[in-house]
Design a protein around this motif. Sequence first.
Motif, PDB file in Angstrom:
ATOM      1  N   GLY A   1       0.785  -1.223   0.000  1.00  0.00           N
ATOM      2  CA  GLY A   1       0.000   0.000   0.000  1.00  0.00           C
ATOM      3  C   GLY A   1       0.819   1.277   0.000  1.00  0.00           C
ATOM      4  N   TYR A   2       2.131   1.162  -0.173  1.00  0.00           N
ATOM      5  CA  TYR A   2       3.031   2.314  -0.181  1.00  0.00           C
ATOM      6  C   TYR A   2       3.921   2.257  -1.422  1.00  0.00           C
ATOM      7  CZ  TYR A   2       2.073   2.845   4.859  1.00  0.00           C
ATOM      8  OH  TYR A   2       1.480   3.008   6.083  1.00  0.00           O
ATOM      9  N   ARG A   3       4.495   3.424  -1.775  1.00  0.00           N
ATOM     10  CA  ARG A   3       5.593   3.442  -2.746  1.00  0.00           C
ATOM     11  C   ARG A   3       6.842   2.979  -1.999  1.00  0.00           C
ATOM     12  NH1 ARG A   3       3.689   8.448  -2.908  1.00  0.00           N
ATOM     13  NH2 ARG A   3       5.622   9.296  -2.080  1.00  0.00           N
TER      14      ARG A   3
ATOM     15  N   PRO B   1       2.525  13.971  12.490  1.00  0.00           N
ATOM     16  CA  PRO B   1       1.557  14.931  11.954  1.00  0.00           C
ATOM     17  C   PRO B   1       2.259  16.219  11.507  1.00  0.00           C
ATOM     18  CG  PRO B   1       0.682  13.918  13.931  1.00  0.00           C
ATOM     19  CD  PRO B   1       2.125  13.470  13.813  1.00  0.00           C
ATOM     20  N   GLY B   2       1.840  16.718  10.350  1.00  0.00           N
ATOM     21  CA  GLY B   2       2.451  17.896   9.762  1.00  0.00           C
ATOM     22  C   GLY B   2       3.358  17.566   8.594  1.00  0.00           C
ATOM     23  N   HIS B   3       3.714  16.289   8.451  1.00  0.00           N
ATOM     24  CA  HIS B   3       4.535  15.843   7.317  1.00  0.00           C
ATOM     25  C   HIS B   3       3.620  15.636   6.122  1.00  0.00           C
ATOM     26  CE1 HIS B   3       7.504  13.680   4.991  1.00  0.00           C
ATOM     27  NE2 HIS B   3       8.384  13.722   5.978  1.00  0.00           N
ATOM     28  N   ALA B   4       4.079  16.006   4.933  1.00  0.00           N
ATOM     29  CA  ALA B   4       3.269  15.858   3.721  1.00  0.00           C
ATOM     30  C   ALA B   4       3.106  14.400   3.299  1.00  0.00           C
ATOM     31  CB  ALA B   4       3.885  16.651   2.571  1.00  0.00           C
ATOM     32  N   GLU B   5       4.010  13.560   3.734  1.00  0.00           N
ATOM     33  CA  GLU B   5       3.970  12.144   3.391  1.00  0.00           C
ATOM     34  C   GLU B   5       3.699  11.325   4.647  1.00  0.00           C
ATOM     35  OE1 GLU B   5       4.642  10.770   0.094  1.00  0.00           O
ATOM     36  OE2 GLU B   5       4.240  12.860  -0.381  1.00  0.00           O
ATOM     37  N   THR B   6       3.408  10.060   4.446  1.00  0.00           N
ATOM     38  CA  THR B   6       3.197   9.113   5.525  1.00  0.00           C
ATOM     39  C   THR B   6       4.133   7.939   5.268  1.00  0.00           C
ATOM     40  OG1 THR B   6       0.892   9.739   5.759  1.00  0.00           O
ATOM     41  CG2 THR B   6       1.477   7.590   6.572  1.00  0.00           C
ATOM     42  N   GLY B   7       4.958   7.582   6.245  1.00  0.00           N
ATOM     43  CA  GLY B   7       5.837   6.440   6.057  1.00  0.00           C
ATOM     44  C   GLY B   7       7.124   6.551   6.843  1.00  0.00           C
ATOM     45  N   GLU B   8       8.137   5.837   6.357  1.00  0.00           N
ATOM     46  CA  GLU B   8       9.380   5.683   7.108  1.00  0.00           C
ATOM     47  C   GLU B   8      10.559   5.644   6.144  1.00  0.00           C
ATOM     48  OE1 GLU B   8       8.997   3.002  10.582  1.00  0.00           O
ATOM     49  OE2 GLU B   8      10.634   1.906   9.606  1.00  0.00           O
ATOM     50  N   GLU B   9      11.714   6.075   6.639  1.00  0.00           N
ATOM     51  CA  GLU B   9      12.917   6.085   5.810  1.00  0.00           C
ATOM     52  C   GLU B   9      14.111   5.654   6.649  1.00  0.00           C
ATOM     53  OE1 GLU B   9      14.379   8.809   2.135  1.00  0.00           O
ATOM     54  OE2 GLU B   9      13.397   9.818   3.799  1.00  0.00           O
ATOM     55  N   LEU B  10      14.952   4.804   6.061  1.00  0.00           N
ATOM     56  CA  LEU B  10      16.166   4.299   6.691  1.00  0.00           C
ATOM     57  C   LEU B  10      17.371   4.919   6.001  1.00  0.00           C
ATOM     58  CD1 LEU B  10      17.860   2.213   8.397  1.00  0.00           C
ATOM     59  CD2 LEU B  10      17.557   0.647   6.466  1.00  0.00           C
TER      60      LEU B  10
END
Length: 165
Positions: free
Chosen positions: A26-28, A107-116
């Motif tokens: 469900g994510y890029r 909250p406040g971020h334009a995207e939803t998700g995680e980055e390593l």
Amino acid sequence: MKSSELAGLPFTYPEVGATAGPPPAGYRHLNASAVIGHGRTRFEEAAAEVMRWGMLRGAGLRVDATTGVAAVGSEVVVGLGPVRAPCRVVYVVDEPNRRGFAYGTLPGHAETGEELFAVRYDPVDESVHAEISAFSRHGTWWSKLAGPFTSLMQRVVSGRYLRAL
């Protein structure tokens, strides 16, 4: 919004920590790496830089973090132009041949998700690799509207992360 104002805010996605394993549906998804040098000394230098938010700063982003070194629970607001991206570190990688951290959106971020953000040392050929792994989807109406542009920007900035070290 400042990093000191983020305490207690919830993550904006349920799969917290998922960059440590298979990416959720469900994510890029984004996975990128580049050889940035050779030798244990180069690895140690790059690892220290990653942990001091160096991939972000080296990519030309503003960093307002609650800690000088990324640690579980560190909160950070990353800025590019007028855009502010609040995040929190969800885990740290501290292995003999791999170091880095992952942060997730607040909250406040334009995207939803995680980055390593990580560096890896290959003891066989002594190569040092910068690594990025992420999963994301649009989190605001305006990021959905600007979808192709925001996806392009993520790829461009990820390339800058890899060159930052």
